[in-house]
Scaffold this motif. Structure first.
Motif, PDB file in Angstrom:
ATOM      1  N   LEU A  44       0.818  -1.154   0.163  1.00 37.00           N
ATOM      2  CA  LEU A  44       0.143  -0.119   0.171  1.00 37.00           C
ATOM      3  C   LEU A  44       0.908   1.173  -0.112  1.00 37.00           C
ATOM      4  O   LEU A  44       0.309   2.280  -0.443  1.00 37.00           O
ATOM      5  CB  LEU A  44      -1.122  -0.025   1.381  1.00 37.00           C
ATOM      6  CG  LEU A  44      -2.065  -1.218   1.225  1.00 37.00           C
ATOM      7  CD1 LEU A  44      -2.622  -1.125   2.569  1.00 37.00           C
ATOM      8  CD2 LEU A  44      -3.140  -0.782   0.318  1.00 37.00           C
ATOM      9  N   ARG A  45       2.097   1.216   0.606  1.00 30.05           N
ATOM     10  CA  ARG A  45       2.801   2.332   0.822  1.00 30.05           C
ATOM     11  C   ARG A  45       4.356   1.911   0.794  1.00 30.05           C
ATOM     12  O   ARG A  45       4.585   0.594   1.075  1.00 30.05           O
ATOM     13  CB  ARG A  45       2.750   2.981   1.919  1.00 30.05           C
ATOM     14  CG  ARG A  45       1.280   3.712   2.280  1.00 30.05           C
ATOM     15  CD  ARG A  45       1.141   4.631   3.499  1.00 30.05           C
ATOM     16  NE  ARG A  45      -0.271   5.166   3.273  1.00 30.05           N
ATOM     17  CZ  ARG A  45      -0.510   6.159   2.785  1.00 30.05           C
ATOM     18  NH1 ARG A  45       0.380   6.835   2.118  1.00 30.05           N
ATOM     19  NH2 ARG A  45      -1.935   6.754   2.650  1.00 30.05           N
ATOM     20  N   LEU A  46       5.215   2.758   0.331  1.00 28.15           N
ATOM     21  CA  LEU A  46       6.724   2.372   0.492  1.00 28.15           C
ATOM     22  C   LEU A  46       7.008   2.479   2.053  1.00 28.15           C
ATOM     23  O   LEU A  46       6.319   3.252   2.861  1.00 28.15           O
ATOM     24  CB  LEU A  46       7.689   3.523  -0.409  1.00 28.15           C
ATOM     25  CG  LEU A  46       7.478   3.427  -1.738  1.00 28.15           C
ATOM     26  CD1 LEU A  46       8.482   4.550  -2.356  1.00 28.15           C
ATOM     27  CD2 LEU A  46       7.691   2.060  -2.401  1.00 28.15           C
ATOM     28  N   ALA A  54      -0.969  12.262  -2.121  1.00 29.52           N
ATOM     29  CA  ALA A  54      -2.021  11.271  -1.666  1.00 29.52           C
ATOM     30  C   ALA A  54      -2.019  10.105  -2.244  1.00 29.52           C
ATOM     31  O   ALA A  54      -2.350   8.935  -2.003  1.00 29.52           O
ATOM     32  CB  ALA A  54      -3.397  11.961  -1.907  1.00 29.52           C
ATOM     33  N   SER A  55      -1.653  10.197  -3.831  1.00 32.80           N
ATOM     34  CA  SER A  55      -1.552   8.967  -4.677  1.00 32.80           C
ATOM     35  C   SER A  55      -0.429   8.291  -4.953  1.00 32.80           C
ATOM     36  O   SER A  55      -0.329   7.398  -5.593  1.00 32.80           O
ATOM     37  CB  SER A  55      -2.443   9.560  -5.914  1.00 32.80           C
ATOM     38  OG  SER A  55      -1.567  10.332  -6.526  1.00 32.80           O
ATOM     39  N   TRP A  56       0.611   8.798  -4.406  1.00 30.60           N
ATOM     40  CA  TRP A  56       2.013   8.228  -4.637  1.00 30.60           C
ATOM     41  C   TRP A  56       3.048   8.622  -3.614  1.00 30.60           C
ATOM     42  O   TRP A  56       3.044   9.329  -2.824  1.00 30.60           O
ATOM     43  CB  TRP A  56       2.624   8.786  -5.951  1.00 30.60           C
ATOM     44  CG  TRP A  56       2.767  10.171  -6.173  1.00 30.60           C
ATOM     45  CD1 TRP A  56       2.025  11.031  -6.799  1.00 30.60           C
ATOM     46  CD2 TRP A  56       3.909  10.932  -5.661  1.00 30.60           C
ATOM     47  NE1 TRP A  56       2.450  12.365  -6.814  1.00 30.60           N
ATOM     48  CE2 TRP A  56       3.659  12.342  -6.077  1.00 30.60           C
ATOM     49  CE3 TRP A  56       4.938  10.652  -5.005  1.00 30.60           C
ATOM     50  CZ2 TRP A  56       4.574  13.403  -5.860  1.00 30.60           C
ATOM     51  CZ3 TRP A  56       5.965  11.810  -4.838  1.00 30.60           C
ATOM     52  CH2 TRP A  56       5.703  13.131  -5.230  1.00 30.60           C
ATOM     53  N   ASP A  57       3.709   7.593  -3.648  1.00 31.42           N
ATOM     54  CA  ASP A  57       5.316   7.800  -2.842  1.00 31.42           C
ATOM     55  C   ASP A  57       6.402   7.536  -3.776  1.00 31.42           C
ATOM     56  O   ASP A  57       6.454   6.951  -4.698  1.00 31.42           O
ATOM     57  CB  ASP A  57       5.239   6.624  -1.675  1.00 31.42           C
ATOM     58  CG  ASP A  57       4.222   6.407  -0.723  1.00 31.42           C
ATOM     59  OD1 ASP A  57       3.498   7.334  -0.641  1.00 31.42           O
ATOM     60  OD2 ASP A  57       3.892   5.530  -0.163  1.00 31.42           O
ATOM     61  N   ALA A  58       7.488   8.288  -3.220  1.00 32.63           N
ATOM     62  CA  ALA A  58       8.884   8.176  -3.985  1.00 32.63           C
ATOM     63  C   ALA A  58       9.794   7.947  -3.102  1.00 32.63           C
ATOM     64  O   ALA A  58      10.006   8.711  -2.034  1.00 32.63           O
ATOM     65  CB  ALA A  58       8.865   9.180  -4.991  1.00 32.63           C
ATOM     66  N   ALA A  59      10.963   7.380  -3.710  1.00 36.30           N
ATOM     67  CA  ALA A  59      12.471   7.239  -2.940  1.00 36.30           C
ATOM     68  C   ALA A  59      13.182   7.042  -4.099  1.00 36.30           C
ATOM     69  O   ALA A  59      12.825   6.846  -5.149  1.00 36.30           O
ATOM     70  CB  ALA A  59      12.440   6.455  -1.786  1.00 36.30           C
ATOM     71  N   PRO A  60      14.486   7.428  -3.904  1.00 38.69           N
ATOM     72  CA  PRO A  60      15.598   7.098  -4.813  1.00 38.69           C
ATOM     73  C   PRO A  60      15.369   5.509  -5.426  1.00 38.69           C
ATOM     74  O   PRO A  60      15.390   4.699  -4.498  1.00 38.69           O
ATOM     75  CB  PRO A  60      16.772   7.133  -4.097  1.00 38.69           C
ATOM     76  CG  PRO A  60      16.457   8.104  -3.103  1.00 38.69           C
ATOM     77  CD  PRO A  60      15.146   7.947  -2.493  1.00 38.69           C
ATOM     78  N   GLY A  61      15.167   5.519  -6.585  1.00 37.09           N
ATOM     79  CA  GLY A  61      14.940   4.161  -7.320  1.00 37.09           C
ATOM     80  C   GLY A  61      13.664   3.318  -7.195  1.00 37.09           C
ATOM     81  O   GLY A  61      13.530   2.486  -7.685  1.00 37.09           O
ATOM     82  N   LEU A  62      12.786   4.033  -6.621  1.00 36.61           N
ATOM     83  CA  LEU A  62      11.467   3.480  -6.103  1.00 36.61           C
ATOM     84  C   LEU A  62      10.325   4.251  -6.384  1.00 36.61           C
ATOM     85  O   LEU A  62      10.261   5.587  -6.054  1.00 36.61           O
ATOM     86  CB  LEU A  62      11.413   2.895  -4.720  1.00 36.61           C
ATOM     87  CG  LEU A  62      12.119   1.924  -4.176  1.00 36.61           C
ATOM     88  CD1 LEU A  62      12.114   1.809  -2.705  1.00 36.61           C
ATOM     89  CD2 LEU A  62      11.825   0.547  -4.946  1.00 36.61           C
TER      90      LEU A  62
END
Length: 304
Positions: A44-46, A54-62
């Motif tokens: 559901l989440r990183l 609200a609709s996305w998560d981001a991290a380096p390479g993800l």
């Protein structure tokens, strides 16, 4: 059933239809498959995102996208894309999320310089047109296409090092442009109500297969559009450190510190080898013909 598409120099195998993408048998084929999209479990989440909405998560390479009840979730990891359908999933909405958002993350993860911009090829090279949403990027692109230019990309533009030393080339993207209904009518397009997209502020999706450039083209100039309260179209060349700041304004999505070693050389090449221009256009009147004249006239080598 699987579908094979071609976009941004990649051959992509997808287990659902993506009507906006170009099938790999349409004359722009490269051997082999670069990316396979697979169905599987997606969290559901990183676990530890560096930035989220609200609709996305981001991290380096993800990158993790939550597409909503009628779609599903996507996880982009380097060259791997996994998706998990929600119970009310509709393939058409799943495909839209893949084309509009997941593909951008995939390009970023492959080390390309991805800009929120449009690109059109004329006889002198490729013009990239950036600017905030509503500045007129797609309308300008369509007007230059009407003058004989060939579209490379709309909204998402991907750059990579060119074959010649110190050059950058622009990759052909999705064969579709998005125009506000009044702009489409002003340019002579007939808009079918089915083409209007509520998630893009009711812009119409106009297919552009016949006017596409299917091979990468060398970047020749970059314009950043701005709306103004004046009555004239004004072009101002950008110099020095302002060029780097202008390019940063166009970069698509968040930039992490871990991205800098790969992206900084690409950005430096663009800044050092390509002329930049601010282009202000009147907010209160139709000026797209003058904008086209200003773009093609500001760099002598650019001709329709």
């Amino acid at each position: 059933m699987s579908y094979t598409y071609r976009a941004y120099g990649l051959t992509i195998l997808v287990p659902f239809a993506c009507p906006a993408l170009t099938p790999a048998d349409s004359g722009c084929v490269a051997p082999g498959v670069d990316v396979v999209v697979r169905e599987g479990l997606v969290p559901l989440r990183l676990h530890a995102p560096q930035t989220s909405e609200a609709s996305w998560d981001a991290a380096p390479g993800l990158f993790l996208l939550r597409g909503g009840r009628r779609a599903g979730r996507f996880l982009v990891e380097a060259d791997a894309v996994t998706f998990e359908r929600n119970s009310g999933c509709e393939d058409a909405i799943l495909a839209r999320h893949f084309t509009d958002q997941v593909l951008v993350a995939l390009l970023r993860h492959r080390g390309l310089l991805v800009l929120h911009a449009n690109a059109v090829e004329v006889s002198g090279g490729v013009i990239v047109i950036g600017g905030e949403s509503g500045a007129g990027k797609s309308t300008t692109l369509a007007a230059l296409r009407d003058r004989g230019g060939r579209m490379l990309s709309d909204d998402v533009t991907a750059l990579r090092p060119g074959g010649a030393s110190g050059s950058m080339e622009v990759l052909p993207g999705v064969a579709q442009t998005h125009l506000a209904e009044d702009a489409a009518q002003g340019l002579g397009y007939t808009v079918d109500p089915a083409q209007l997209q509520p998630w893009r502020r009711m812009k119409a999706a106009i297919p552009t297969h016949e006017g596409m450039a299917w091979r990468p083209g060398q970047l020749r100039a970059l314009y950043v559009l701005r709306l103004s309260g004046g009555d004239d179209v004004v072009v101002t060349q950008v110099n020095g450190g302002d060029k780097f700041r202008a390019l940063q304004e166009c970069v698509y999505g968040p930039m992490f510190a871990e991205d800098h070693p790969a992206l900084f050389p690409l950005m430096s090449t663009v800044v050092n080898t390509v002329p930049f221009f601010w282009l202000e256009r009147p907010a209160g009147r139709w000026s797209i013909g003058e904008v086209g004249d200003a773009i093609l006239g500001s760099v002598p080598e650019l001709v329709p």
